[in-house]
Design a protein around this motif. Structure first.
Motif, PDB file in Angstrom:
ATOM      1  N   HIS A  76     -11.359  -9.476  -9.058  1.00 49.65           N
ATOM      2  CA  HIS A  76     -10.812 -10.165  -7.777  1.00 49.65           C
ATOM      3  C   HIS A  76     -11.570 -11.549  -7.742  1.00 49.65           C
ATOM      4  CE1 HIS A  76      -8.837 -10.967  -3.696  1.00 49.65           C
ATOM      5  NE2 HIS A  76      -7.882 -11.419  -4.609  1.00 49.65           N
ATOM      6  N   ARG A  77     -12.952 -11.638  -7.532  1.00 48.10           N
ATOM      7  CA  ARG A  77     -13.740 -12.449  -7.701  1.00 48.10           C
ATOM      8  C   ARG A  77     -13.494 -13.357  -8.780  1.00 48.10           C
ATOM      9  NH1 ARG A  77     -19.254  -9.715  -5.421  1.00 48.10           N
ATOM     10  NH2 ARG A  77     -18.350  -9.682  -3.353  1.00 48.10           N
ATOM     11  N   TRP A  78     -13.318 -12.960 -10.032  1.00 49.78           N
ATOM     12  CA  TRP A  78     -13.245 -13.830 -11.325  1.00 49.78           C
ATOM     13  C   TRP A  78     -11.957 -14.677 -11.142  1.00 49.78           C
ATOM     14  CZ3 TRP A  78      -9.475 -13.463 -14.997  1.00 49.78           C
ATOM     15  CH2 TRP A  78      -9.892 -14.530 -16.215  1.00 49.78           C
ATOM     16  N   LYS A  79     -10.737 -13.536 -10.866  1.00 48.37           N
ATOM     17  CA  LYS A  79      -9.318 -14.165 -10.681  1.00 48.37           C
ATOM     18  C   LYS A  79      -9.166 -15.402  -9.802  1.00 48.37           C
ATOM     19  CE  LYS A  79      -4.552 -13.165 -10.613  1.00 48.37           C
ATOM     20  NZ  LYS A  79      -4.211 -13.884  -9.344  1.00 48.37           N
ATOM     21  N   THR A  80     -10.027 -14.923  -8.757  1.00 45.12           N
ATOM     22  CA  THR A  80     -10.197 -15.919  -7.540  1.00 45.12           C
ATOM     23  C   THR A  80     -10.590 -17.267  -7.895  1.00 45.12           C
ATOM     24  OG1 THR A  80     -10.129 -14.421  -5.838  1.00 45.12           O
ATOM     25  CG2 THR A  80     -10.797 -16.692  -5.322  1.00 45.12           C
TER      26      THR A  80
ATOM     27  N   LYS B 162       0.722  -1.050  -0.038  1.00 45.42           N
ATOM     28  CA  LYS B 162      -0.045  -0.065  -0.059  1.00 45.42           C
ATOM     29  C   LYS B 162       0.842   1.372   0.078  1.00 45.42           C
ATOM     30  CE  LYS B 162      -3.930  -1.686   2.147  1.00 45.42           C
ATOM     31  NZ  LYS B 162      -4.954  -1.741   3.277  1.00 45.42           N
ATOM     32  N   ARG B 163       2.073   1.146   0.735  1.00 44.46           N
ATOM     33  CA  ARG B 163       3.080   2.418   0.670  1.00 44.46           C
ATOM     34  C   ARG B 163       3.453   2.735  -0.652  1.00 44.46           C
ATOM     35  NH1 ARG B 163       4.665   0.231   5.822  1.00 44.46           N
ATOM     36  NH2 ARG B 163       6.218  -0.550   4.760  1.00 44.46           N
TER      37      ARG B 163
ATOM     38  N   ILE C 283      -6.753  -6.392  -2.836  1.00 44.46           N
ATOM     39  CA  ILE C 283      -5.234  -6.500  -3.084  1.00 44.46           C
ATOM     40  C   ILE C 283      -5.278  -8.061  -3.551  1.00 44.46           C
ATOM     41  CG2 ILE C 283      -2.960  -6.723  -2.216  1.00 44.46           C
ATOM     42  CD1 ILE C 283      -3.334  -4.372  -0.348  1.00 44.46           C
ATOM     43  N   ASP C 284      -4.535  -8.429  -4.602  1.00 46.21           N
ATOM     44  CA  ASP C 284      -4.545  -9.701  -5.080  1.00 46.21           C
ATOM     45  C   ASP C 284      -3.134 -10.104  -5.332  1.00 46.21           C
ATOM     46  OD1 ASP C 284      -5.744 -12.012  -6.520  1.00 46.21           O
ATOM     47  OD2 ASP C 284      -4.366 -11.067  -8.264  1.00 46.21           O
ATOM     48  N   HIS C 285      -2.900 -11.434  -5.172  1.00 43.30           N
ATOM     49  CA  HIS C 285      -1.637 -11.982  -5.448  1.00 43.30           C
ATOM     50  C   HIS C 285      -1.519 -12.418  -7.147  1.00 43.30           C
ATOM     51  CE1 HIS C 285      -1.436 -12.425  -1.245  1.00 43.30           C
ATOM     52  NE2 HIS C 285      -0.055 -12.275  -1.342  1.00 43.30           N
ATOM     53  N   VAL C 286      -0.649 -11.898  -7.699  1.00 50.79           N
ATOM     54  CA  VAL C 286      -0.575 -12.070  -9.168  1.00 50.79           C
ATOM     55  C   VAL C 286      -0.593 -13.783  -9.368  1.00 50.79           C
ATOM     56  CG1 VAL C 286       0.854 -11.756 -11.392  1.00 50.79           C
ATOM     57  CG2 VAL C 286       0.509  -9.632  -9.509  1.00 50.79           C
ATOM     58  N   THR C 287       0.597 -14.304  -8.773  1.00 53.17           N
ATOM     59  CA  THR C 287       0.482 -15.678  -8.637  1.00 53.17           C
ATOM     60  C   THR C 287       0.045 -16.106  -7.328  1.00 53.17           C
ATOM     61  OG1 THR C 287       2.436 -15.684 -10.246  1.00 53.17           O
ATOM     62  CG2 THR C 287       2.045 -17.726  -8.989  1.00 53.17           C
ATOM     63  N   ALA C 288      -1.070 -16.732  -7.440  1.00 51.02           N
ATOM     64  CA  ALA C 288      -1.598 -17.163  -6.159  1.00 51.02           C
ATOM     65  C   ALA C 288      -0.721 -17.819  -5.102  1.00 51.02           C
ATOM     66  CB  ALA C 288      -2.821 -17.884  -6.395  1.00 51.02           C
TER      67      ALA C 288
ATOM     68  N   TRP D 189      -3.464  -4.351  -7.397  1.00 46.06           N
ATOM     69  CA  TRP D 189      -4.871  -3.799  -7.033  1.00 46.06           C
ATOM     70  C   TRP D 189      -5.832  -4.366  -8.088  1.00 46.06           C
ATOM     71  CZ3 TRP D 189      -6.305  -2.009  -2.746  1.00 46.06           C
ATOM     72  CH2 TRP D 189      -5.456  -1.181  -1.829  1.00 46.06           C
ATOM     73  N   LEU D 190      -6.919  -4.843  -7.799  1.00 45.62           N
ATOM     74  CA  LEU D 190      -8.015  -5.297  -8.627  1.00 45.62           C
ATOM     75  C   LEU D 190      -9.387  -4.905  -8.040  1.00 45.62           C
ATOM     76  CD1 LEU D 190      -7.169  -9.215  -9.428  1.00 45.62           C
ATOM     77  CD2 LEU D 190      -6.694  -7.335 -10.932  1.00 45.62           C
ATOM     78  N   THR D 191     -10.262  -4.526  -9.119  1.00 44.21           N
ATOM     79  CA  THR D 191     -11.538  -4.333  -8.609  1.00 44.21           C
ATOM     80  C   THR D 191     -12.290  -5.391  -8.027  1.00 44.21           C
ATOM     81  OG1 THR D 191     -12.885  -5.066 -10.550  1.00 44.21           O
ATOM     82  CG2 THR D 191     -12.003  -2.771 -10.337  1.00 44.21           C
ATOM     83  N   ILE D 192     -13.222  -5.332  -7.026  1.00 49.87           N
ATOM     84  CA  ILE D 192     -13.722  -6.452  -6.377  1.00 49.87           C
ATOM     85  C   ILE D 192     -14.137  -7.460  -7.350  1.00 49.87           C
ATOM     86  CG2 ILE D 192     -15.818  -7.386  -5.045  1.00 49.87           C
ATOM     87  CD1 ILE D 192     -15.524  -4.597  -3.478  1.00 49.87           C
ATOM     88  N   GLN D 193     -14.923  -6.988  -8.336  1.00 48.01           N
ATOM     89  CA  GLN D 193     -15.238  -8.072  -9.491  1.00 48.01           C
ATOM     90  C   GLN D 193     -14.276  -8.765 -10.151  1.00 48.01           C
ATOM     91  OE1 GLN D 193     -17.807  -6.074 -12.677  1.00 48.01           O
ATOM     92  NE2 GLN D 193     -18.514  -8.202 -13.234  1.00 48.01           N
TER      93      GLN D 193
END
Length: 100
Positions: free
Chosen positions: A74-78, A29-30, A49-54, A68-72
């Motif tokens: 991030h859900r798709w990527k998860t 974040k900083r 915040i998302d991990h690029v490689t899970a 950073w990913l939007t919530i939508q």
């Protein structure tokens, strides 16, 4: 029903992936202010915040592996990450050969 299943899967990810470092999240974040507010601390409405490689796919819990990913998004990527991690677990599962 689908929302409850998805929420349950999200809760399982930390257990599958191990502990996450709050210090690394703060460092991320900083270095990368919130896209919505421009702040380098606190919550970021509409973004996660998302991990690029899970982590469950052997990604590092380091700020260089975060985005950073939007919530939508991030859900798709998860959902995609869960499928990849399941496949990795199948591939790395030790094969047992039973011989009579």
């Amino acid at each position: 029903m689908k929302a409850a299943l998805f929420a349950a899967l999200l809760l399982c990810l930390p257990a599958m992936a191990g502990q996450r470092s709050a210090a690394e999240v703060m460092a991320f974040k900083r270095e990368n202010p919130c896209p919505a507010t421009g702040l380098r601390y606190g919550s970021c409405p509409g973004w996660e915040i998302d991990h690029v490689t899970a982590l469950c796919a052997y990604g590092r819990d380091h700020r260089s592996n975060m985005q950073w990913l939007t919530i939508q998004e991030h859900r798709w990527k998860t959902r995609t990450d869960i499928r990849v991690c399941r496949q990795l677990r199948k591939e790395t599962k030790p094969q047992v050969n039973y011989q009579p």
